[in-house]
Design an enzyme around this catalytic site. Structure first.
Site, PDB file in Angstrom:
ATOM      1  CG  ASP A  40      18.113 -24.410  16.557  1.00 34.65           C
ATOM      2  OD1 ASP A  40      17.579 -23.330  15.979  1.00 34.65           O
ATOM      3  OD2 ASP A  40      17.367 -25.419  16.692  1.00 34.65           O
ATOM      4  CE  LYS A 119      -4.747  -6.127  -6.360  1.00 38.22           C
ATOM      5  NZ  LYS A 119      -5.185  -6.244  -5.026  1.00 38.22           N
ATOM      6  NE  ARG A 140      -2.437   2.508  -0.650  1.00 35.20           N
ATOM      7  CZ  ARG A 140      -3.647   2.951  -0.445  1.00 35.20           C
ATOM      8  NH1 ARG A 140      -4.491   2.496   0.409  1.00 35.20           N
ATOM      9  NH2 ARG A 140      -3.872   3.672  -1.629  1.00 35.20           N
ATOM     10  CE  LYS A 296       3.424  -3.872  -9.510  1.00 41.66           C
ATOM     11  NZ  LYS A 296       4.466  -3.995  -8.303  1.00 41.66           N
ATOM     12  CB  CYS A 431     -39.210 -22.039  15.680  1.00 43.23           C
ATOM     13  SG  CYS A 431     -39.355 -22.477  17.498  1.00 43.23           S
ATOM     14  CB  CYS A 436     -36.827 -22.492  20.420  1.00 42.13           C
ATOM     15  SG  CYS A 436     -35.984 -23.571  19.142  1.00 42.13           S
TER      16      CYS A 436
HETATM   17  S1  IVH Z   1       1.869  -2.374  -6.820  1.00 44.62           S
HETATM   18  C1  IVH Z   1       1.569   1.798  -7.406  1.00 44.62           C
HETATM   19  N1  IVH Z   1       2.124  -5.085  -6.775  1.00 44.62           N
HETATM   20  O1  IVH Z   1      -2.779  -4.403  -4.185  1.00 44.62           O
HETATM   21  C2  IVH Z   1       1.489   0.394  -7.431  1.00 44.62           C
HETATM   22  N2  IVH Z   1       0.545  -4.188  -5.383  1.00 44.62           N
HETATM   23  O2  IVH Z   1      -5.334  -3.117  -4.925  1.00 44.62           O
HETATM   24  C3  IVH Z   1       0.887  -0.001  -6.090  1.00 44.62           C
HETATM   25  N3  IVH Z   1      -0.870  -5.459  -4.035  1.00 44.62           N
HETATM   26  O3  IVH Z   1      -2.182  -1.472  -2.269  1.00 44.62           O
HETATM   27  C4  IVH Z   1       1.048  -1.446  -5.672  1.00 44.62           C
HETATM   28  N4  IVH Z   1       0.233  -7.382  -4.556  1.00 44.62           N
HETATM   29  O4  IVH Z   1      -1.004  -3.362  -1.412  1.00 44.62           O
HETATM   30  C5  IVH Z   1       1.584  -4.019  -6.285  1.00 44.62           C
HETATM   31  N5  IVH Z   1       2.548  -7.212  -6.793  1.00 44.62           N
HETATM   32  C6  IVH Z   1       1.940  -6.212  -6.245  1.00 44.62           C
HETATM   33  C7  IVH Z   1       0.891  -6.443  -5.291  1.00 44.62           C
HETATM   34  C8  IVH Z   1       0.243  -5.317  -5.000  1.00 44.62           C
HETATM   35  C9  IVH Z   1      -0.554  -7.185  -3.891  1.00 44.62           C
HETATM   36  C10 IVH Z   1      -1.594  -4.743  -3.460  1.00 44.62           C
HETATM   37  C11 IVH Z   1      -1.124  -3.314  -2.815  1.00 44.62           C
HETATM   38  C12 IVH Z   1      -1.892  -2.292  -3.167  1.00 44.62           C
HETATM   39  C13 IVH Z   1      -3.294  -3.386  -3.812  1.00 44.62           C
HETATM   40  C14 IVH Z   1      -4.010  -2.398  -4.490  1.00 44.62           C
END
Ligand code: IVH
Length: 673
Positions: A40, A119, A140, A296, A431, A436
């Protein structure tokens, strides 16, 4: 430059670097090295210098996170590279199939290296850094372009306004990263508690709260919500490159961007399954909502080869978590009275944690359901909840000792003591007392709800107070409320009374479909209300429509037609509606597109969430183009419009060979393309 000033400039610059560094340690790495007081002190010193010498302020100064004025509307940002969505795998078998498909495609049977990530259930955004400075942030949207939320994103503390670039490195020319903005569970609960106090409607889940907070025209509101971000995917990169997803994640973390720490490199799909199992166990220990695992392919070269299909990459998949279950005991079975007087039995439960929230009630729907499952007070039951869906009782696990008597519906209304009617062969009990208080409360609540006249601030508590105080007996009473009456209610300050009055005033301007829905006619929900609005064009015409005329409306069967007629045949209802509409200014829907429109006589099913419009808007567009909306896919369906996260309907469409449209194709079609 005078010497003093150049000193100050250097000091300010040094402070900014220090503060940025400590922000990074605190918000991104979660391991602060200085006390809050020291932090701060630095921030205050910087503020002081900048206040005395405004010419020394830089746009990426940590003091400048908030400052932009509210805007009227978001600008549009086109993504340099399309933002894709993800295909889903429903179970382990589909994960194995995903892996086999990749190997088939690559004509290789070597083990694939994956990155498994959480996710996150949040809002997808893109951050653009040019020469290390955050220049643009966007949602998006439809994947091609989204909304410009730069000013709002700047208020998110874990988003660096400037990347951390080691001195001997050059800044990347362009770094685009995609990520997920989330609202941590605790912050979500706090926010909802505050909203409840203010009489504002609660957010259904952290995801909605995050989306609502980010899509605020006033960045100060966004700044007041402790949003967080996890970055997970590259967009366009210039002057910087990575070979793999795992290197990318490490690389951006070093640049100051926040990356989820639970990410793991997996050798082969089986390790991804292990990761999913582990995460399933601890998903509710996380302080944010996660709805599955994203797998991925690690290598960017392989990703490139694999490419994409229907807006989802072949190299990634989302494996969602299963619905969650918990056991608890039914303390009591109570009965609630709804807006049309229907009685609903509700299980009052021994509070139990399920999917991260405390559950203490579960609807039992009706007597048949209770009999079928033989549910009684004192029983131990299995509860289930999937996503943000309302929890329900799956079955009895252990019968109470001693076993309670079978549940019976009450003979008299538990709220007003009035008579209860039950038609032979029907499940519902009613009812019939129109006065009511429970019914009144519920009809007003429904009237004021989001899909009704959307009166912000008229929450459950206030409605109950208004009804109990006898201030509101009919819908039009709302439009006669004055400040003195409101202020006289318990816990109602002048300011909140004014807010409620403003919202009521605002609700006078509404649309016909909203109004029809808001009346709460039995069997008439949002969808039917829209069909009726388009067909009849005014409330007066609807009031006088015969049952036969009503039945000419698509999707309206004899039961709905009868219910609408019965509603308007009741003199009290007619009078109440007539009095109500005197206070309203009702916008009629576009004229029915009989005999024209690109979707003439076409049957359309919507699935998944669209990015450029709400479902309601999409339905309106279909109707306006002469089409009709149906809820399930059959051979008779002409189009299935698939948004993000489409469900089983998309599969069904594929099985039946029904044409599917992506959102942009749908838009083109509507434009007459
Ligand atoms: S990768 C081409 N990684 O889930 C790859 N998406 O259902 C696109 N999301 O639109 C996304 N966690 O908004 C990726 N670790 C993660 C994610 C993730 C959440 C969301 C993302 C995407 C949606 C698809």
């Amino acid at each position: 430059m005078p010497e003093a000033l150049s000193h100050l400039r250097a000091e300010a610059e040094q402070l900014r670097e220090q503060i940025n560094h400590h922000n990074y340690l605190y918000y991104v790495l979660d391991s602060p090295e200085v006390t809050d007081a020291e932090y701060d002190r630095m921030l205050r010193r910087l503020e002081e210098i900048e206040r005395q010498h405004p010419e020394l302020v830089t746009p990426d100064s940590p003091t400048r996170r908030v400052g932009a004025a509210p805007s009227e509307k978001f600008g549009v940002v086109r993504h340099r590279k399309m933002m894709l969505s993800l295909a889903n795998a429903m179970d382990a078998e589909e994960m194995l199939e995903f892996d086999r498909r990749i190997k088939r495609f690559l004509k290789s049977d070597e083990e694939i290296r994956y990155v498994a990530e959480v996710k996150l259930d949040g809002l997808a955004v893109e951050l653009v850094y040019e020469d290390s400075h955050l220049t643009v942030a966007s949602t998006r949207g439809d994947g091609v372009s989204g909304e410009d939320i730069t000013q709002n994103i700047r208020t998110v503390k874990s988003v660096p306004l400037r990347l951390i670039v080691p001195r001997h490195h050059g800044s990347p020319r362009l770094l685009e990263v995609r990520g997920e903005v989330i609202l941590p569970r605790k912050a979500f609960e706090r926010l909802n508690a505050e909203r409840a106090k203010a009489g504002e409607p609660a957010f259904a889940n952290p995801r909605n709260a995050a989306a609502g907070s980010l899509r605020q025209l006033d960045p100060r509101v966004t700044a007041s919500r402790p949003l967080d971000i996890f970055c997970h995917t590259p967009g366009v990169l210039e002057g910087i490159s990575f070979d793999t997803q795992s290197e990318f994640l490490q690389g951006i973390k070093a640049l100051g961007l926040k990356v989820n720490p639970l990410t793991r490199v997996c050798h082969g799909v089986n390790q991804v399954l292990d990761y999913w199992n582990e995460l399933t166990e601890k998903r509710y220990e996380l302080d944010y909502e996660a709805d599955g695992v994203v797998a991925k392919v690690d290598s960017f070269a392989l990703q490139e080869q694999l490419g994409e299909v229907s807006r989802a990459p072949r190299w990634a998949v989302a494996y969602k978590f299963k619905a969650q279950q918990a056991e608890t005991r039914i303390r009591e079975i109570a009965v609630q009275v709804g807006r049309i007087g229907s009685l609903t039995p509700v299980a009052k439960l021994q509070p139990v944690q399920l999917a991260g929230v405390t559950i203490s009630n579960a609807s039992l729907h009706n007597l048949d359901e209770i009999r079928r499952k033989d549910i009684r007070e004192g029983d131990t039951v299995l509860l289930e909840r999937a996503g943000d869906v309302i929890p329900y009782i799956v079955r009895v696990i252990a019968q109470g000792r001693p076993r309670a008597r079978q549940f019976e519906m009450p003979r008299r209304c538990p709220e007003c003591g009035g008579a209860i009617v039950h038609e032979e062969g029907e499940v519902a009990y009613f009812c019939v007392n129109v006065n009511c208080p429970a019914r009144m409360r519920e009809s007003i609540r429904h009237f004021a709800s989001k899909t009704g006249l959307d009166i912000d601030g008229l929450g459950d508590k206030l409605v109950a107070q208004l009804v109990d105080a006898g201030l509101v007996r009919e819908l039009d009473d709302l439009y006669r409320l004055g400040k003195p009456q409101l202020v006289a209610l318990e816990r109602m300050a002048d300011r909140s009374a004014q807010n409620v009055l403003d919202s009521i005033e605002h609700s006078r301007h509404t649309t016909l479909d909203r109004l029809i829905n808001a009346l709460g006619i039995r069997h008439v929900g949002e969808h039917t209300a829209r069909q009726l609005a388009v067909r009849f064009g005014s409330i007066e015409a609807l009031m006088d429509a015969t049952e036969d005329e009503l039945r000419t409306v698509r999707d309206i069967g004899p039961e709905v037609a009868r219910s609408v007629r019965e509603y308007f045949d009741e003199p009290r209802n007619r009078e109440a509606v007539k009095r109500l509409i005197r206070h309203l200014e009702i916008k009629a829907p576009p004229a029915p597109a009989v005999g024209r429109g690109v979707l003439r006589d076409k049957s359309v099913v919507l699935t998944g969430s669209l990015e450029t419009m709400t479902r309601e808007e999409a339905e309106r567009k279909v109707l306006a183009a002469g089409g009709r909306i149906t809820s399930s896919v059959s051979r008779k369906t002409d189009f299935v419009v698939a948004g993000a996260d489409p469900g089983s309907k998309l599969r069904k469409a594929a099985e039946l060979g029904v044409k599917t449209l992506e959102e942009d194709e749908f838009l083109k079609l509507l434009e007459g393309g």
